[in-house]
Design an enzyme around this catalytic site. Structure first.
Site, PDB file in Angstrom:
ATOM      1  N   VAL A 151      -0.812  -9.525  -7.397  1.00  0.00           N
ATOM      2  CA  VAL A 151       0.243 -10.151  -8.201  1.00  0.00           C
ATOM      3  C   VAL A 151       1.140 -11.062  -7.368  1.00  0.00           C
ATOM      4  CG1 VAL A 151       0.274  -8.309  -9.944  1.00  0.00           C
ATOM      5  CG2 VAL A 151       1.894  -8.217  -8.029  1.00  0.00           C
TER       6      VAL A 151
ATOM      7  N   TYR B  71      14.733  -3.202  -2.111  1.00  0.00           N
ATOM      8  CA  TYR B  71      13.978  -2.543  -3.195  1.00  0.00           C
ATOM      9  C   TYR B  71      14.854  -2.419  -4.442  1.00  0.00           C
ATOM     10  CZ  TYR B  71      11.431   0.841  -5.969  1.00  0.00           C
ATOM     11  OH  TYR B  71      10.781   1.462  -7.009  1.00  0.00           O
TER      12      TYR B  71
HETATM   13  P1  NDP Z   1       1.683   3.715  -6.260  1.00  0.00           P
HETATM   14  O1  NDP Z   1       1.907   3.241  -4.866  1.00  0.00           O
HETATM   15  O2  NDP Z   1       0.966   5.008  -6.479  1.00  0.00           O
HETATM   16  O3  NDP Z   1       0.953   2.588  -7.101  1.00  0.00           O
HETATM   17  C1  NDP Z   1       1.328   1.243  -6.980  1.00  0.00           C
HETATM   18  C2  NDP Z   1       0.287   0.376  -7.641  1.00  0.00           C
HETATM   19  O4  NDP Z   1       0.701  -0.996  -7.485  1.00  0.00           O
HETATM   20  C3  NDP Z   1      -1.083   0.518  -7.004  1.00  0.00           C
HETATM   21  O5  NDP Z   1      -2.056   0.535  -8.024  1.00  0.00           O
HETATM   22  C4  NDP Z   1      -1.225  -0.755  -6.170  1.00  0.00           C
HETATM   23  O6  NDP Z   1      -2.576  -1.164  -6.165  1.00  0.00           O
HETATM   24  C5  NDP Z   1      -0.390  -1.738  -6.986  1.00  0.00           C
HETATM   25  N1  NDP Z   1       0.068  -2.885  -6.217  1.00  0.00           N
HETATM   26  C6  NDP Z   1       0.907  -2.896  -5.159  1.00  0.00           C
HETATM   27  N2  NDP Z   1       1.031  -4.154  -4.704  1.00  0.00           N
HETATM   28  C7  NDP Z   1       0.245  -4.939  -5.485  1.00  0.00           C
HETATM   29  C8  NDP Z   1      -0.066  -6.320  -5.503  1.00  0.00           C
HETATM   30  N3  NDP Z   1       0.452  -7.194  -4.622  1.00  0.00           N
HETATM   31  N4  NDP Z   1      -0.914  -6.790  -6.456  1.00  0.00           N
HETATM   32  C9  NDP Z   1      -1.457  -5.940  -7.353  1.00  0.00           C
HETATM   33  N5  NDP Z   1      -1.214  -4.624  -7.380  1.00  0.00           N
HETATM   34  C10 NDP Z   1      -0.370  -4.135  -6.449  1.00  0.00           C
HETATM   35  O7  NDP Z   1       3.149   3.755  -6.906  1.00  0.00           O
HETATM   36  P2  NDP Z   1       3.719   4.375  -8.281  1.00  0.00           P
HETATM   37  O8  NDP Z   1       2.652   4.534  -9.281  1.00  0.00           O
HETATM   38  O9  NDP Z   1       4.578   5.522  -7.919  1.00  0.00           O
HETATM   39  O10 NDP Z   1       4.696   3.182  -8.698  1.00  0.00           O
HETATM   40  C11 NDP Z   1       4.394   2.253  -9.717  1.00  0.00           C
HETATM   41  C12 NDP Z   1       5.651   1.470 -10.031  1.00  0.00           C
HETATM   42  O11 NDP Z   1       6.696   2.370 -10.335  1.00  0.00           O
HETATM   43  C13 NDP Z   1       6.180   0.600  -8.899  1.00  0.00           C
HETATM   44  O12 NDP Z   1       6.666  -0.609  -9.445  1.00  0.00           O
HETATM   45  C14 NDP Z   1       7.328   1.424  -8.317  1.00  0.00           C
HETATM   46  O13 NDP Z   1       8.309   0.621  -7.726  1.00  0.00           O
HETATM   47  C15 NDP Z   1       7.847   2.089  -9.555  1.00  0.00           C
HETATM   48  N6  NDP Z   1       8.572   3.338  -9.377  1.00  0.00           N
HETATM   49  C16 NDP Z   1       8.033   4.387  -8.670  1.00  0.00           C
HETATM   50  C17 NDP Z   1       8.742   5.569  -8.536  1.00  0.00           C
HETATM   51  C18 NDP Z   1       8.255   6.721  -7.734  1.00  0.00           C
HETATM   52  O14 NDP Z   1       9.106   7.560  -7.305  1.00  0.00           O
HETATM   53  N7  NDP Z   1       6.974   6.877  -7.501  1.00  0.00           N
HETATM   54  C19 NDP Z   1      10.035   5.753  -9.216  1.00  0.00           C
HETATM   55  C20 NDP Z   1      10.503   4.594  -9.920  1.00  0.00           C
HETATM   56  C21 NDP Z   1       9.779   3.453 -10.007  1.00  0.00           C
HETATM   57  P3  NDP Z   1      -3.351  -1.838  -4.929  1.00  0.00           P
HETATM   58  O15 NDP Z   1      -2.765  -1.274  -3.669  1.00  0.00           O
HETATM   59  O16 NDP Z   1      -4.775  -1.444  -5.176  1.00  0.00           O
HETATM   60  O17 NDP Z   1      -3.125  -3.316  -5.101  1.00  0.00           O
HETATM   61  C1  8X3 Z   2      11.753   4.849  -6.711  1.00  0.00           C
HETATM   62  C2  8X3 Z   2      12.655   5.966  -7.074  1.00  0.00           C
HETATM   63  O1  8X3 Z   2      14.610   7.399  -6.328  1.00  0.00           O
HETATM   64  O2  8X3 Z   2      13.229   6.364  -4.598  1.00  0.00           O
HETATM   65  O3  8X3 Z   2      11.961   3.738  -7.502  1.00  0.00           O
HETATM   66  O4  8X3 Z   2      14.681   4.993  -5.919  1.00  0.00           O
HETATM   67  S1  8X3 Z   2      13.847   6.172  -5.929  1.00  0.00           S
END
Ligand code: NDP
Ligand code: 8X3
Length: 250
Positions: free
Chosen positions: A55, A147
């Site tokens: 992306v 972030y």
């Molecule tokens: P993961 O790291 O498990 O998954 C992240 C996903 O994003 C992977 O599938 C990765 O795929 C993809 N990704 C990362 N960079 C790119 C890129 N440049 N292009 C395409 N795909 C990309 O994280 P989570 O599922 O936990 O998080 C998902 C979302 O939720 C994020 O936006 C995160 O900021 C947000 N979030 C997460 C929280 C948490 O505590 N886990 C809490 C709040 C929000 P690949 O590496 O194969 O490209």
């Molecule tokens: C990720 C959740 O609590 O680390 O977005 O900010 S927290």
């Protein structure tokens, strides 16, 4: 429904893809690691289309969307989920490369997907964009610097989309999760340091990627006349703290 999920190779995106296909929807699963997406396609079958997409390579996105096969061309729901946090250092010690990668992914990637998909939704007067923000977009914390700022962008962009879409049937939600364990998020944040990543979740009951998958599925299948503008979700163990005062004896 046809649902395009960015970041479908792990975490929330993968959990949502599994739930959507089980409920009879078609999923366009996008990520950089095509091997992970292909493995998921083996399990989920022909209603899951694996698409390699970085992306942050924003120039490539319009063509990837234009090249989707006919069955998947009309996107009913876009889930802008791909994103990452890099580092927990305070701003004066943080890596500028990490900052740039977060902006390129969480902000520019999300903008580019939205820009590529939204006109067709408006044209058809139907559609739904779900942005995956974070509590970090509302609540500052130590080391959250860029972030949190990217997720604040995601929140305000979501609300401004709602304003622009007045009079259309296109819906927009910003989901803002707190701590979720069991995804790759912390491991990525700590640049592969498994011990540091695991410590984040020590000693309390977190949410899981499956919990967020369930919530996202519920949003997607909610009645078309309801718009959830923002949805902040935390584990019960996580809550607000007061403002910090730096006392002289520290
Ligand atoms: P993961 O790291 O498990 O998954 C992240 C996903 O994003 C992977 O599938 C990765 O795929 C993809 N990704 C990362 N960079 C790119 C890129 N440049 N292009 C395409 N795909 C990309 O994280 P989570 O599922 O936990 O998080 C998902 C979302 O939720 C994020 O936006 C995160 O900021 C947000 N979030 C997460 C929280 C948490 O505590 N886990 C809490 C709040 C929000 P690949 O590496 O194969 O490209
Ligand atoms: C990720 C959740 O609590 O680390 O977005 O900010 S927290």
């Amino acid at each position: 429904m046809n649902v395009l999920i960015t970041g479908a190779s792990a975490g929330f995106g993968k959990a949502l893809a599994e739930r959507l296909v089980a409920n009879g929807h078609r999923v366009i699963g996008c990520a950089r690691r095509i091997d992970k997406l292909n493995a998921l396609a083996e399990i989920l079958g022909e209603n899951f289309l694996p698409v390699m997409m970085d992306v942050s390579d924003t120039d490539s996105i319009p063509q990837i969307i234009a090249d989707l096969p006919d069955d998947f061309k009309h996107i009913d729901v876009l889930v802008n989920n791909a994103g990452l946090a890099l580092g927990t250092e305070p701003a004066h010690k943080a890596s500028l490369d990490d900052w740039m990668q977060m902006v390129d992914t969480n902000v520019k990637g999300l903008m580019s997907l939205t820009h590529a998909v939204l006109p067709d939704m408006v044209e058809r007067d139907s559609g739904y964009i779900i942005n995956v923000g974070s509590i970090a977009g509302s609540w500052p914390y130590f080391g959250g610097n860029v972030y949190g700022a990217t997720k604040a962008f995601v929140k305000q962009f979501s609300l401004n989309l709602r304003a622009d879409l007045v009079g259309t049937q296109v819906r927009v939600t910003n989901i803002e999760p707190g701590v979720v364990a069991g995804t790759e998020f912390s491991n990525v944040r700590y640049h592969g340091d498994d011990d540091k990543a695991a410590k984040v979740y020590d000693g309390f009951k977190t949410m899981t990627g499956e919990d967020i998958g369930d919530i996202l599925l519920w949003l997607i299948e909610s009645p078309a006349h309801i718009n959830v503008n923002r949805l902040e979700v935390m584990p019960v163990a996580q809550t607000y703290n007061g403002l910090t005062v730096a006392k002289k004896d520290r």
